[in-house]
Design a protein around this motif. Sequence first.
Motif, PDB file in Angstrom:
ATOM      1  N   ILE A  73      46.994  47.015  55.028  1.00 48.73           N
ATOM      2  CA  ILE A  73      46.075  47.621  54.072  1.00 48.73           C
ATOM      3  C   ILE A  73      44.741  47.847  54.782  1.00 48.73           C
ATOM      4  O   ILE A  73      43.953  46.924  54.970  1.00 48.73           O
ATOM      5  N   THR A  74      44.502  49.073  55.193  1.00 50.55           N
ATOM      6  CA  THR A  74      43.235  49.450  55.814  1.00 50.55           C
ATOM      7  C   THR A  74      42.233  49.804  54.721  1.00 50.55           C
ATOM      8  O   THR A  74      42.607  49.996  53.555  1.00 50.55           O
ATOM      9  N   PRO A  75      40.920  49.914  55.038  1.00 51.36           N
ATOM     10  CA  PRO A  75      39.937  50.278  53.996  1.00 51.36           C
ATOM     11  C   PRO A  75      40.258  51.597  53.317  1.00 51.36           C
ATOM     12  O   PRO A  75      40.114  51.722  52.086  1.00 51.36           O
ATOM     13  N   SER A  76      40.690  52.589  54.056  1.00 45.89           N
ATOM     14  CA  SER A  76      40.992  53.875  53.419  1.00 45.89           C
ATOM     15  C   SER A  76      42.249  53.767  52.568  1.00 45.89           C
ATOM     16  O   SER A  76      42.316  54.339  51.470  1.00 45.89           O
ATOM     17  N   LEU A  77      43.247  53.046  53.057  1.00 46.48           N
ATOM     18  CA  LEU A  77      44.467  52.880  52.263  1.00 46.48           C
ATOM     19  C   LEU A  77      44.194  52.049  51.012  1.00 46.48           C
ATOM     20  O   LEU A  77      44.785  52.281  49.963  1.00 46.48           O
ATOM     21  N   PRO A  80      29.277  45.447  40.007  1.00 49.35           N
ATOM     22  CA  PRO A  80      28.520  44.436  40.781  1.00 49.35           C
ATOM     23  C   PRO A  80      27.033  44.794  40.817  1.00 49.35           C
ATOM     24  O   PRO A  80      26.663  45.945  41.068  1.00 49.35           O
ATOM     25  N   ILE A  81      26.183  43.798  40.532  1.00 44.79           N
ATOM     26  CA  ILE A  81      24.734  44.004  40.521  1.00 44.79           C
ATOM     27  C   ILE A  81      24.093  42.989  41.461  1.00 44.79           C
ATOM     28  O   ILE A  81      24.412  41.792  41.414  1.00 44.79           O
ATOM     29  N   THR A  82      23.189  43.458  42.276  1.00 48.01           N
ATOM     30  CA  THR A  82      22.407  42.584  43.168  1.00 48.01           C
ATOM     31  C   THR A  82      20.930  42.905  42.973  1.00 48.01           C
ATOM     32  O   THR A  82      20.538  44.080  43.001  1.00 48.01           O
ATOM     33  N   GLY A 112      32.009  31.700  51.897  1.00 50.54           N
ATOM     34  CA  GLY A 112      33.030  32.021  52.883  1.00 50.54           C
ATOM     35  C   GLY A 112      34.414  32.177  52.303  1.00 50.54           C
ATOM     36  O   GLY A 112      35.380  32.410  53.048  1.00 50.54           O
ATOM     37  N   ASN A 113      34.571  32.048  50.987  1.00 55.70           N
ATOM     38  CA  ASN A 113      35.873  32.272  50.368  1.00 55.70           C
ATOM     39  C   ASN A 113      36.122  33.777  50.232  1.00 55.70           C
ATOM     40  O   ASN A 113      35.187  34.568  50.116  1.00 55.70           O
ATOM     41  N   THR A 114      37.402  34.150  50.241  1.00 58.58           N
ATOM     42  CA  THR A 114      37.780  35.563  50.181  1.00 58.58           C
ATOM     43  C   THR A 114      38.577  35.810  48.904  1.00 58.58           C
ATOM     44  O   THR A 114      39.472  35.016  48.557  1.00 58.58           O
ATOM     45  N   ARG A 115      38.253  36.902  48.220  1.00 59.11           N
ATOM     46  CA  ARG A 115      38.996  37.316  47.027  1.00 59.11           C
ATOM     47  C   ARG A 115      39.617  38.682  47.278  1.00 59.11           C
ATOM     48  O   ARG A 115      38.931  39.615  47.710  1.00 59.11           O
ATOM     49  N   ILE A 116      40.926  38.780  46.990  1.00 60.47           N
ATOM     50  CA  ILE A 116      41.688  40.025  47.181  1.00 60.47           C
ATOM     51  C   ILE A 116      42.149  40.497  45.807  1.00 60.47           C
ATOM     52  O   ILE A 116      42.730  39.714  45.037  1.00 60.47           O
ATOM     53  N   TYR A 117      41.863  41.747  45.480  1.00 63.39           N
ATOM     54  CA  TYR A 117      42.241  42.333  44.197  1.00 63.39           C
ATOM     55  C   TYR A 117      43.280  43.425  44.429  1.00 63.39           C
ATOM     56  O   TYR A 117      43.188  44.195  45.400  1.00 63.39           O
ATOM     57  N   ALA A 118      44.262  43.492  43.497  1.00 61.96           N
ATOM     58  CA  ALA A 118      45.258  44.568  43.519  1.00 61.96           C
ATOM     59  C   ALA A 118      45.460  45.076  42.096  1.00 61.96           C
ATOM     60  O   ALA A 118      45.626  44.283  41.155  1.00 61.96           O
ATOM     61  N   MET A 169      38.805  43.914  48.638  1.00 60.13           N
ATOM     62  CA  MET A 169      38.623  42.553  49.153  1.00 60.13           C
ATOM     63  C   MET A 169      37.123  42.290  49.278  1.00 60.13           C
ATOM     64  O   MET A 169      36.359  43.163  49.683  1.00 60.13           O
ATOM     65  N   GLU A 170      36.703  41.071  48.925  1.00 58.49           N
ATOM     66  CA  GLU A 170      35.304  40.682  49.039  1.00 58.49           C
ATOM     67  C   GLU A 170      35.223  39.204  49.398  1.00 58.49           C
ATOM     68  O   GLU A 170      36.178  38.447  49.203  1.00 58.49           O
TER      69      GLU A 170
END
Length: 875
Positions: free
Chosen positions: A72-76, A335-337, A90-96, A84-85
């Motif tokens: 899974i590349t960024p464009s794909l 997402p708001i920053t 340092g934890n990683t979250r993957i959404y599908a 993914m974020e």
Amino acid sequence: MKTLAHVLLWNLMAAVVVLGQTKPSMKLNSQSNSGLRSDCVGNLMRLTLDKALAVGSQLEVEAIDGTQHILITPSLAAQCGYSMESDPWGNTRIYASLMGCYVDNNVSNYMTTYDTAAEMKGHFNPKDDSKMNSIPDATDTTPGIWKLTFYTPEPEVMVLSEAQQAGYGAMTTPNRLVMRSPYNTAETYSEDVAGIPMEVFRVSAYYKAPHGLTVVDSAAACPIGGVMFTEDVISWHVPRHITPLIDGGIKILEMHMGINGQRLDKAQMAARGYTLSATKFHIIIEIPIGSPDGYYKSHAPDYQYHTTYSVEPMLELLWRAEDTQVDTRYKVLFPITTPLMPQRPQVSDNTIPEERVFKAQLGPLLHDMELLNITFPTGVLTVEECNARGFTIQEHSFSNGTKSFSLQVPFSDDVVLKHNPEPLVTVYFLPLILGFIILPEQTPVPCPMEVEASLQDVVLPRVTGTCDQNMFYISVTYGSQGHNFQTMIGTHELTPELAELYRLRENGTHFSLSVAYTSSDAVFELIESDSIKARIDLLLWDSNNNWKLGDFSLACNFPLTTTTCYPNGTMTTLTAKVESVHNLLLSQLTLTDPSCKPVFSDDRFAYFSFHVDTCGTTRTFFDNYMLYENEIALYHHSAKAFTSPVDPEYRHKVSCYYLVNDTETMAFSYKPRSNEPTAETGSGQLMVQMRLAQDSSYNLFYQTEDYPVVKYLREPLYFEVELMQSADPQLELILENCWATLTEDRTSLPSWDIIVDGCENLDDSYMTVIHPVVSDSRVTIPSHVKRFSMKTFTFTKDEEVLKDQIYVHCDAVVCETNNREGICSGQCVNPAGMSRASPERTKGVKRGRRSADSTHNQKQISSGPILLLYLQSNL
């Protein structure tokens, strides 16, 4: 739906690969406690990967499509519904997406018709009679998307392969047509809706089916703005009527708020302080900055410490179109920053100055800040080096996710700067730069910090002093600042030349001086008939700060016979320049008769010699004596003393008295005599001193502070005995008896004779030698001085040494030179050829006798102690 989620998540998790030096071999599932967690978030699947699994490694995600593993590349990911974020920990979250590529979606038995499947302002629009809608290859009846028309808003046509190559996603399921577009593609456009910028994507999909060609018009609109910030609150505005999706009026049936894809009920919102409200034009969500559902992040633009707060609210709406009565569910995860917020970590100075240790704390800081080093005024030290040096650097964590750092640094360490704003106060100052980095970016952040403490801890130099008959002895003990001051003695700075003159002795703690009271740096306060009061002033001065560190004065009375009365009627008197009449010229002083001037004068003393019947001397008779008086003062042309308008009056009375019964008044007889008159008894005081010379030259002598003097056994000792404060050449000093003892008590036993009845002790193994004295620059009247030498010895008993020290004592007699009777007949010299005792004779009981009732003018003097050392050859 739960079964579907599990199936889809299993397919996703099986595709997660951590690349590194080693690849972990583990079976992953939704219930694993190995650092992977999975859950459903609405129409998304979420996989959370613990930071421990990816530390120092590169994370890749692969999708499983049958037997194939597809990276899974960024464009794909944009085409297929993956994202993914990473969070600040340092934890990683993957959404599908449930509608994503490579997701097995064959679990639903619900098949919708095309007429009811339209979402997001989509509808089926068959156009069989249009040329552009004709199917190029009629023989190909495989269902699928043929081409796409994008509206920018001008139409642009692409076949499916072209659209996919441009980054768009288009797919069908048995009951869905799914279109995806990344933000900011060439075929998307921005539109302002109720003042809110929105990114709009509109497309028509041409779908081939066995019964013919179907056209589905779809539209999506996502807000890309509408956020407002105050100091405490984030306000997110979403248009109430999203015109790119709606043509006519709508009725909002449901309105929900969520965080991170999870819907919140009213109680949860109230507990967090969230609000969801609607106005005529907007739906508004308000979130307090610092809510636990978001997180803070550190930043360092231009190396200045800033923070941001990030949170991902969700808005979910359900509306019904008034014209078609079709329900549309609209969901936005946004997402708001916050903008960069400058921060200045607070320094808590917990120093207690009396403990002499800096104690300071810096914080609060965010969890992503790591301390690497500290820059001190003397250099940079790592945290490990600081702790090894004893600075005690500690990290403190708090329940709200922040932390602080504390350190302790002793005042005595050379990294601490110090200065003295006033003589008794020390200010300790410690400027620091704490070197942090922001994880995981490794961005450096310098945080300056200063602590300061004051203590009244300066110990000033201490000056003490004593006097003997001739000298001032001054000792200066250094204070806590060491020898960092200048010394003024009298009116002069203590130069190396003066230090040598005043016999300066110095070590690491103090220095001492020996100053004669006749020194030019001493001042005379008062002169009397038998003494003079002199004072020495010492000033310790810090020239850098112009501070007076010590001001010491020592005044002593020194014995001085200022007036001598001779039986022949001659008076001599010595006067001195006193401090109270500073501008006095001694040469201008006279007796009552202005013609009687000093026979000698300099800038310190004036010496007069005159007969009692001259110079205006007065005479007064009393019952048993006669009193002669005169006065020294400043006289000019009158008989009265002259007083300066600046200085006070100077008067010094001198007097002599003679006993009537014992004195022959020879001075008033005018009858010529054939012989000079002999000296008659007068009233006065004589002083005799004994000193130990450093060698046979008799030029240098041991001082009081040099005792005890240390000598080797049988090393010679050179003694000098002198009649002091007498200028009468008709007097002679005779050493009657000299002896040695073990103690300072001159009458103690055992003792040993050195000189007996004016002569050397012939029983001594190493005979005493009496040396002749001649005139030189120091000795003006040789008859007033006697010198003798002897070799050191010890007292023994039964061949054991009783004590390794001796004291030497003498009885001296002052005689008239024309009196040659008894002891006054002259100092004896050892007769040549006289036999001596054996060298091995032990010194024991004194043999000679000392008369205690001598009728002569006898003086008792002593010297010691003298400590004895033994040469190796003598053992």
